[in-house]
Design an enzyme around this catalytic site. Sequence first.
Site, short mmCIF file in Angstrom:
data_model
loop_
_atom_site.label_atom_id
_atom_site.label_comp_id
_atom_site.label_asym_id
_atom_site.label_seq_id
_atom_site.Cartn_x
_atom_site.Cartn_y
_atom_site.Cartn_z
N SER A 152 0.87 -1.33 -0.07
CA SER A 152 -0.02 0.07 -0.09
C SER A 152 0.87 1.09 0.00
CB SER A 152 -0.86 -0.11 1.27
OG SER A 152 -1.51 1.39 1.28
N TYR A 166 -2.04 -0.83 10.06
CA TYR A 166 -1.87 -1.25 8.99
C TYR A 166 -0.67 -0.42 8.07
CZ TYR A 166 -3.63 -1.19 4.05
OH TYR A 166 -3.83 -1.30 2.56
#
Length: 262
Positions: A152, A166
């Site tokens: 990501s 995350y």
Amino acid sequence: MDNASLFDVKGKVVLITGGAKGIGRMISDGFVQNGASVYISSRDAKACEQACKELNALGKGKADFIAADFYKEEEITRVANELKRRAGKLDVLINNSGSNWGESYDTYPSTAWDRVLTLNLKRVFQLTQAVTPLLENASCSASPARVINVGSIDGLRVPALETFAYSASKAGLHHLSRVLASHLGKRGITSNTIACGPFESKMMKATLDKFKDVIEGGVPLGRIGSPEDVAGTCIWLSSRAGAWVNGATIALDGGSVVSAKL
């Protein structure tokens, strides 16, 4: 050196974790439509079954599933053994399954770290480790086996949202992928990461519902990612065209990371 041979993935055996929904499903569609034999794996067996039904209707390639809950460590071995029984080799592993947890800094819990880092980082290593013999079975000097990790851009930049575990897990995944590239390259296996920007997915749904205009405004190309963007990148990395790419982290984000804020 034509396009058909450079980007050919026909007949390749591909395992895509989280391949029934979201970005994983986009990738699954791309491989099946280009003749690959795709195995999808997630804990939602019904979603896997429905996805395979729809994927097989596309023709060219084929799809099957191995339902598994990767929060449970023993499922890693079971998936590897089942894939060995069904296919005997693995040309491409796409580590796509992931988890997120958003909560304010002051209350962000320990359980969030355990849950997110387990799935997003630890299980990626363990699954890759478990299927390495199958990747070695598929590898040859002209066409190494491939590991593609779905990361990501929040592992490359500091996000505005409070998703501490995350972001840390994806930054860790990017570096783990580089470490694997060094070790697995000697075994004829490449390891690369796609650092995804915003795509239409279950994980992004709530954010896009609230902030889609803002997010698109921060992307130099002015839109969120499409299925063709992520599937095409994975097909490139899995084909002859991507055979010498190893240890790369590719920002698949329309330029979000490099966009100036002032």
